[in-house]
Write a protein that holds these residues in place. Structure first.
Motif, PDB file in Angstrom:
ATOM      1  N   SER A 162     -11.348  17.153 -28.725  1.00  0.00           N
ATOM      2  CA  SER A 162     -11.441  18.600 -28.614  1.00  0.00           C
ATOM      3  C   SER A 162     -10.144  19.162 -28.052  1.00  0.00           C
ATOM      4  CB  SER A 162     -12.624  19.001 -27.736  1.00  0.00           C
ATOM      5  OG  SER A 162     -12.473  18.480 -26.436  1.00  0.00           O
ATOM      6  N   ALA A 163      -9.964  20.458 -28.280  1.00  0.00           N
ATOM      7  CA  ALA A 163      -8.743  21.131 -27.835  1.00  0.00           C
ATOM      8  C   ALA A 163      -9.091  22.412 -27.110  1.00  0.00           C
ATOM      9  CB  ALA A 163      -7.841  21.430 -29.032  1.00  0.00           C
ATOM     10  N   ASP A 164      -8.396  22.669 -26.017  1.00  0.00           N
ATOM     11  CA  ASP A 164      -8.506  23.924 -25.287  1.00  0.00           C
ATOM     12  C   ASP A 164      -7.135  24.585 -25.367  1.00  0.00           C
ATOM     13  OD1 ASP A 164      -8.602  25.998 -23.461  1.00  0.00           O
ATOM     14  OD2 ASP A 164      -9.866  24.909 -22.056  1.00  0.00           O
ATOM     15  N   ASN A 165      -7.000  25.501 -26.315  1.00  0.00           N
ATOM     16  CA  ASN A 165      -5.685  26.090 -26.550  1.00  0.00           C
ATOM     17  C   ASN A 165      -5.214  26.927 -25.366  1.00  0.00           C
ATOM     18  OD1 ASN A 165      -5.454  24.933 -29.083  1.00  0.00           O
ATOM     19  ND2 ASN A 165      -6.424  26.654 -30.110  1.00  0.00           N
ATOM     20  N   ALA A 166      -6.144  27.522 -24.635  1.00  0.00           N
ATOM     21  CA  ALA A 166      -5.760  28.344 -23.486  1.00  0.00           C
ATOM     22  C   ALA A 166      -5.074  27.499 -22.420  1.00  0.00           C
ATOM     23  CB  ALA A 166      -6.990  29.044 -22.908  1.00  0.00           C
ATOM     24  N   LYS A 167      -5.464  26.244 -22.348  1.00  0.00           N
ATOM     25  CA  LYS A 167      -4.892  25.333 -21.362  1.00  0.00           C
ATOM     26  C   LYS A 167      -3.847  24.403 -21.967  1.00  0.00           C
ATOM     27  CE  LYS A 167      -9.022  25.199 -18.441  1.00  0.00           C
ATOM     28  NZ  LYS A 167     -10.050  24.334 -17.813  1.00  0.00           N
ATOM     29  N   ASN A 168      -3.606  24.523 -23.279  1.00  0.00           N
ATOM     30  CA  ASN A 168      -2.695  23.595 -23.966  1.00  0.00           C
ATOM     31  C   ASN A 168      -3.053  22.147 -23.662  1.00  0.00           C
ATOM     32  OD1 ASN A 168      -1.155  25.478 -25.346  1.00  0.00           O
ATOM     33  ND2 ASN A 168       0.323  25.687 -23.694  1.00  0.00           N
ATOM     34  N   THR A 169      -4.317  21.877 -23.714  1.00  0.00           N
ATOM     35  CA  THR A 169      -4.812  20.544 -23.357  1.00  0.00           C
ATOM     36  C   THR A 169      -5.786  20.062 -24.421  1.00  0.00           C
ATOM     37  OG1 THR A 169      -4.566  21.025 -20.999  1.00  0.00           O
ATOM     38  CG2 THR A 169      -6.005  19.200 -21.588  1.00  0.00           C
ATOM     39  N   VAL A 170      -5.687  18.789 -24.742  1.00  0.00           N
ATOM     40  CA  VAL A 170      -6.664  18.163 -25.626  1.00  0.00           C
ATOM     41  C   VAL A 170      -7.381  17.068 -24.860  1.00  0.00           C
ATOM     42  CG1 VAL A 170      -5.431  18.724 -27.744  1.00  0.00           C
ATOM     43  CG2 VAL A 170      -4.953  16.558 -26.582  1.00  0.00           C
ATOM     44  N   TYR A 171      -8.569  16.766 -25.329  1.00  0.00           N
ATOM     45  CA  TYR A 171      -9.434  15.834 -24.631  1.00  0.00           C
ATOM     46  C   TYR A 171      -9.988  14.819 -25.628  1.00  0.00           C
ATOM     47  CZ  TYR A 171      -9.432  19.819 -21.443  1.00  0.00           C
ATOM     48  OH  TYR A 171      -9.048  20.862 -20.634  1.00  0.00           O
ATOM     49  N   LEU A 172     -10.214  13.629 -25.132  1.00  0.00           N
ATOM     50  CA  LEU A 172     -10.897  12.614 -25.916  1.00  0.00           C
ATOM     51  C   LEU A 172     -12.031  12.056 -25.066  1.00  0.00           C
ATOM     52  CD1 LEU A 172     -10.766  11.101 -28.665  1.00  0.00           C
ATOM     53  CD2 LEU A 172      -9.582   9.259 -27.452  1.00  0.00           C
ATOM     54  N   GLN A 173     -13.241  12.391 -25.455  1.00  0.00           N
ATOM     55  CA  GLN A 173     -14.430  11.872 -24.786  1.00  0.00           C
ATOM     56  C   GLN A 173     -14.857  10.617 -25.522  1.00  0.00           C
ATOM     57  OE1 GLN A 173     -16.111  12.817 -21.977  1.00  0.00           O
ATOM     58  NE2 GLN A 173     -17.408  11.012 -22.306  1.00  0.00           N
ATOM     59  N   MET A 174     -14.987   9.526 -24.798  1.00  0.00           N
ATOM     60  CA  MET A 174     -15.293   8.238 -25.400  1.00  0.00           C
ATOM     61  C   MET A 174     -16.628   7.737 -24.876  1.00  0.00           C
ATOM     62  SD  MET A 174     -11.463   6.595 -25.096  1.00  0.00           S
ATOM     63  CE  MET A 174     -11.348   6.924 -23.332  1.00  0.00           C
ATOM     64  N   ASN A 175     -17.589   7.623 -25.758  1.00  0.00           N
ATOM     65  CA  ASN A 175     -18.924   7.142 -25.407  1.00  0.00           C
ATOM     66  C   ASN A 175     -19.212   5.823 -26.109  1.00  0.00           C
ATOM     67  OD1 ASN A 175     -19.348   9.545 -23.938  1.00  0.00           O
ATOM     68  ND2 ASN A 175     -20.156  10.579 -25.750  1.00  0.00           N
TER      69      ASN A 175
END
Length: 126
Positions: A71-84
């Motif tokens: 996922s990406a949060d453009n407001a924070k210029n941050t992307v995330y990878l959730q690993m389950n």
């Protein structure tokens, strides 16, 4: 100059969950290509997830599909990878990479990603 700073990762038992994030600075574009790569010991680096941050619809390698969420949060210029549902074969160094202002992200080769994070270790024990 674009800089990518990763955080998260760590160690977990098989079946557990971890998350990693990647914060971009100096990005200079409102959107572009971002991807997560991983490199297992003794193996080549492989791309596992790709996203265009303006579109927000990720694509996944079959090895992580259904278990990982990019996922990406453009407001924070941050992307995330959730690993389950992590598996021992998910062990490796995880890197985020970027093509600021890029498009056609899934078709881009690894070496078209000009900017890379420093990597963060994910270890999954059986």
């Amino acid at each position: 100059q674009v800089q990518l700073v990763e955080s998260g990762g760590g160690s977990v038992q098989a079946g557990g969950s971890l998350s990693v994030s990647c914060a971009a600075t100096g990005y200079g574009y409102s959107s572009g290509c971002m991807a997560w790569f991983r490199q297992a010991p003794g193996k080549e680096r492989e791309r596992i997830a790709t996203i265009h941050t303006g579109v927000g619809v990720p694509t996944y390698d079959d090895s992580v599909k259904g278990r990982f969420t990019f996922s990406a949060d453009n407001a924070k210029n941050t992307v995330y990878l959730q690993m389950n549902s992590l598996k021992p074969e998910d062990t490796g160094m995880y890197y985020c990479a970027a093509i600021p202002g890029g498009w056609d992200c899934f078709s881009r080769g690894q070496f078209e990603f000009h900017y890379w994070g420093q990597g963060t270790q994910v270890t999954v024990s059986s």
